[in-house]
Motif scaffolding. Structure first.
Motif, short mmCIF file in Angstrom:
data_model
loop_
_atom_site.label_atom_id
_atom_site.label_comp_id
_atom_site.label_asym_id
_atom_site.label_seq_id
_atom_site.Cartn_x
_atom_site.Cartn_y
_atom_site.Cartn_z
N LYS A 1 9.85 7.30 -1.07
CA LYS A 1 10.11 6.66 0.21
C LYS A 1 10.10 7.72 1.30
CE LYS A 1 13.63 3.92 2.63
NZ LYS A 1 14.99 3.30 2.53
N GLN A 2 9.43 7.40 2.41
CA GLN A 2 9.38 8.33 3.53
C GLN A 2 10.64 8.21 4.36
OE1 GLN A 2 5.91 7.87 5.98
NE2 GLN A 2 6.25 9.77 7.09
N LYS B 1 3.13 4.99 8.27
CA LYS B 1 4.27 5.39 9.07
C LYS B 1 4.03 6.80 9.56
CE LYS B 1 9.32 5.86 8.77
NZ LYS B 1 10.50 5.77 7.86
N ASN C 1 -1.41 0.53 -5.77
CA ASN C 1 -0.36 0.02 -4.90
C ASN C 1 -0.40 0.86 -3.63
OD1 ASN C 1 1.74 -1.51 -3.89
ND2 ASN C 1 3.09 -1.19 -5.65
N GLU D 1 1.12 9.48 -7.29
CA GLU D 1 1.62 9.05 -5.98
C GLU D 1 1.16 10.10 -4.97
OE1 GLU D 1 5.51 7.37 -5.38
OE2 GLU D 1 5.83 7.28 -7.55
N LYS E 1 5.02 0.26 -9.45
CA LYS E 1 5.89 0.50 -8.30
C LYS E 1 5.67 1.90 -7.72
CE LYS E 1 9.60 -2.71 -9.52
NZ LYS E 1 11.05 -2.86 -9.78
N ILE E 2 5.85 2.00 -6.43
CA ILE E 2 5.85 3.29 -5.74
C ILE E 2 7.29 3.79 -5.69
CG2 ILE E 2 5.48 4.45 -3.52
CD1 ILE E 2 3.15 2.54 -3.05
N ALA F 1 0.52 7.29 4.74
CA ALA F 1 0.91 6.19 3.86
C ALA F 1 0.97 6.69 2.43
CB ALA F 1 -0.08 5.02 3.96
N ASN G 1 4.32 -8.65 3.70
CA ASN G 1 5.38 -7.64 3.62
C ASN G 1 6.74 -8.33 3.71
OD1 ASN G 1 3.93 -4.76 4.28
ND2 ASN G 1 2.91 -6.46 5.29
N LYS H 1 1.69 1.46 0.49
CA LYS H 1 2.69 1.10 1.49
C LYS H 1 2.06 1.10 2.88
CE LYS H 1 7.02 2.50 -0.71
NZ LYS H 1 8.29 3.23 -0.53
N ASN H 2 2.78 0.54 3.84
CA ASN H 2 2.32 0.57 5.22
C ASN H 2 2.33 1.99 5.76
OD1 ASN H 2 1.92 -2.26 5.71
ND2 ASN H 2 4.13 -2.49 5.73
#
Length: 203
Positions: free
Chosen positions: A181-182, A114, A109, A145, A177-178, A118, A65, A111-112
């Motif tokens: 965004k959170q 949160k 893909n 997504e 790509k994602i 995720a 990361n 993401k971490n």
């Protein structure tokens, strides 16, 4: 007799002496995240606890990361990203703090985690028919997504329309790509090419 007492004293003290542990030839040691730090040796990563003991042995599938302190794997919400390559295409999943695979690599893909959620790119396979001349099924792929929980279950769709994709390494040189965004526990935002934003609230 005095010599015997001296030796006995040393033997009694031995259980209280600390034994040192050394990890040699490390290329990188990351800051701690959730009481675990990543250590790199060559192209493999492991995780140590705050005592310096290796709790997850060296492996090559941990995802690095980008952070303010560099590139390295990390745990977030008790999950760490892993990557598996199949026919030249990367798929992403997660392990827990014991190193066990809890979500099989299946996303294009990811993401971490949160706050227990995720964002991932979920691949969808559609069989449109069959090519009788070649004796093969006609297959199309697309992805959404989506939001998953820590068990890998689908929680919600972020994108309303699927994105078509050709599942071939010559077309997918890097993971798609994602775009979302959170920004809070329930709010997710995406900026388009013109700079306008889409805000999605997940109940």
């Amino acid at each position: 007799m005095a010599k015997f007492k001296w030796i006995s004293c040393i033997i009694l003290m031995l259980p209280f002496l600390s034994l040192s542990q050394t990890l040699d030839n490390l290329d990188y040691v990351s800051p701690f995240h959730e009481d675990l730090a990543a250590v790199q040796k060559n192209d493999r990563w492991a995780f140590i606890d705050r005592e310096g003991a290796i709790v997850i042995d060296y492996r090559s599938d941990l995802v690095e990361n980008q952070t303010d302190n560099g590139f390295y794997p990390l745990f977030s919400d008790g999950r760490c990203l892993i990557e598996m390559e199949k026919e030249g295409i990367s798929y992403f999943g997660y392990i827990d703090t014991s190193g066990n695979e809890v979500i099989v690599p299946q996303f294009l893909n990811a993401k971490n985690f949160k706050k227990g959620k995720a964002i991932v790119l979920q691949l969808i396979k559609e069989v449109a028919g069959e090519n009788k001349a070649l004796g093969k099924k006609v297959v199309y792929y697309n992805y959404f997504e989506v939001l998953i929980n820590k068990q890998g279950d689908l929680e919600a769709y972020l994108s309303k329309e699927p994105q078509n994709i050709i599942l071939d390494e010559s077309y997918i040189k890097n993971p798609p790509k994602i775009s979302y965004k959170q920004v809070s526990e329930s709010l997710f935002i995406k900026k388009n090419k013109s700079g306008k934003s889409t805000l999605v609230k997940i109940e």
